[in-house]
Scaffold this active site. Structure first.
Site, short mmCIF file in Angstrom:
data_model
loop_
_atom_site.label_atom_id
_atom_site.label_comp_id
_atom_site.label_asym_id
_atom_site.label_seq_id
_atom_site.Cartn_x
_atom_site.Cartn_y
_atom_site.Cartn_z
CG HIS A 179 2.94 -4.81 33.22
ND1 HIS A 179 2.00 -4.84 32.36
CD2 HIS A 179 4.15 -4.62 32.47
CE1 HIS A 179 2.39 -4.50 31.19
NE2 HIS A 179 3.80 -4.25 31.25
CG ASP A 305 -4.34 -7.62 30.61
OD1 ASP A 305 -4.59 -6.42 30.87
OD2 ASP A 305 -2.98 -7.46 29.91
ZN LIG Z 1 -0.17 -5.56 32.37
#
Ligand SMILES: [Zn+2]
Length: 428
Positions: A179, A305
């Site tokens: 991320h 996500d």
């Molecule tokens: Zn993320």
């Protein structure tokens, strides 16, 4: 138990082929593929006018269990997956407790086996409690069934620590999912930093908060030889960096979410907190770059996500709302409407990024239609138009920015190990 899928257009990304074919499933495996297979004595699923693909795989979801069951559970989240056409998901470790040891990984696997409508594979944390201070027990987690490592949502700011994690991941043969967000650059931001953040009076997150971490992580992957996967690419800069890294042979792959190729920061006007997502919705130029990256293969995967929150959590001022939106049940419609119908991707390319590519990154023997492969199949109706109505979602979250949006293309059936788990919107 046998099931014959008849008369559909079969998209086989492993073979790179699209053809009218029948597929016979028997005992949880693909038994035979061919034309005019005999219907004698078997249940027939008519796929006429529809697309038949390997079961879709979403390698980036938040199932929220254990710890945040008000947002989602393994039961509800895998039902959302089934409704969205996904026969397999990989779930991020930012649960409570964090999935940073073998016991929690085993717990999630067992829970998924008992309660899951589809296959769910856990991703283990890179660092203990995802605090970015010391490495988690990566080897033990692999033994217990972790398919990759990530501190999603909590970027590993310490480059030395991430470098060591990459050395271990390389030895273990697993991928690090990054991320990419420099916390010092993004601190306090609620949306993309640019014209719209100025107009709306919200603190922005600059594109470079993502770009510098993509650059750093690529350099570390290049040095260590670790396989690196960049989660939710949102900027033109990231696409450029990944393209250049691939060209010189770095083992880097990348994903984009449907919301990052469908929406820009303009969607934040009106302060709908379901548009608050991390990384934030960017500019039209970023969306164009991401689409280019999808088309030329720089971006390997489409992942949602999926990040459910309760209505109460999102029903606050924009700055105070948690990041995240739900994506499992709108993904196929957005891929078909925004990418396939517009000619950005062919159906074969789109299916490749939803099946065999995520399977190979996670080391799963899935995403193919070869004889003896797991009988995970997704059937898509590419022609049907439908309106997004969150009240009908199978998942718990209602936080979607696509409410009321007309989409074309809808999963018709999801089959897991030869069993129909969703048909025509109904979960069995
Ligand atoms: Zn993320």
């Amino acid at each position: 138990m046998k099931l014959l899928i008849k008369g559909g257009t079969v998209i086989d990304p492993a073979a790179g082929k699209v053809a009218e074919k029948d597929i016979l499933l028997a005992d949880g495996k693909i038994a035979e593929t061919g034309t005019d297979l005999s219907t004698g004595g078997v249940e027939v699923l008519d796929a006429g006018g529809k697309l038949v693909a390997p079961g879709l795989i979403d390698m980036h979801v938040h199932l929220r269990e254990p710890g945040f069951e008000a947002k989602e559970t393994i039961f509800s989240g895998t039902r959302a997956a089934a409704r969205g056409g996904f026969s397999t998901v990989a779930c991020m470790p930012n649960t409570n407790p964090v999935a940073d040891n073998a016991a929690i990984i085993a717990y999630i696997k067992n829970r998924a086996r008992a309660k899951g409508a589809v296959n769910a594979f856990p991703i283990g944390a890179i660092t203990r409690e995802s605090k970015g201070e010391e490495l988690a027990e990566m080897g033990d987690m692999k033994e217990a069934g972790a398919v990759a490592f990530s501190d999603d949502g909590m970027p590993v700011m310490n480059a030395g620590l991430l470098r060591r994690a990459m050395q271990y991941a390389r030895m273990l043969g697993l991928t690090i999912i990054s991320h990419c967000e420099d916390k010092n650059l993004s601190a306090g931001g609620a949306m993309h930093e640019g014209y719209m953040s100025t107009v709306l009076g919200l603190k922005g997150i600059t594109s470079s908060a993502e770009d510098v971490m993509v650059a750093r992580d690529i350099l570390l992957a290049e040095e260590t030889g670790c396989r690196l996967h960049i989660a939710h690419v949102s900027t033109a800069g990231s696409v450029r960096l990944i393209r250049a890294a691939k060209a010189r042979g770095v083992k880097v792959t990348a994903e984009v979410t449907p919301h990052h190729f469908s929406l820009t920061a303009e969607a934040v006007a009106g302060y709908d907190t379901s548009t608050k997502v991390n990384p934030p919705l960017r500019t039209a130029a970023d969306v164009a770059a991401v689409k280019e990256g999808l088309a030329d293969g720089t971006i390997d995967v489409i992942a949602t996500d999926h990040a459910p929150h309760t209505v109460e959590e999102k029903d606050v001022e924009y700055e105070l709302a948690p990041f995240g939106l739900v994506g499992l049940e709108t993904a196929v419609g957005l891929v078909w409407t925004e990418l396939v119908a517009t000619g950005v991707l062919t159906p074969l390319q789109a299916i490749t990024k939803l099946t065999i590519n995520p399977a190979s990154i996670l080391g799963l023997s899935k995403g193919t239609l070869m004889t003896c492969a797991d009988a995970d199949i997704t059937i898509i109706d590419p022609e049907i138009s439908w309106t997004v109505e969150p009240a009908q979602f199978a998942g718990k979250g209602r936080n979607t920015p696509f409410t009321g949006r007309l989409l074309k293309g809808l999963p018709y059936a999801t089959i897991v190990s030869g069993r129909i788990v969703m048909r025509d919107g109904i979960i069995k």
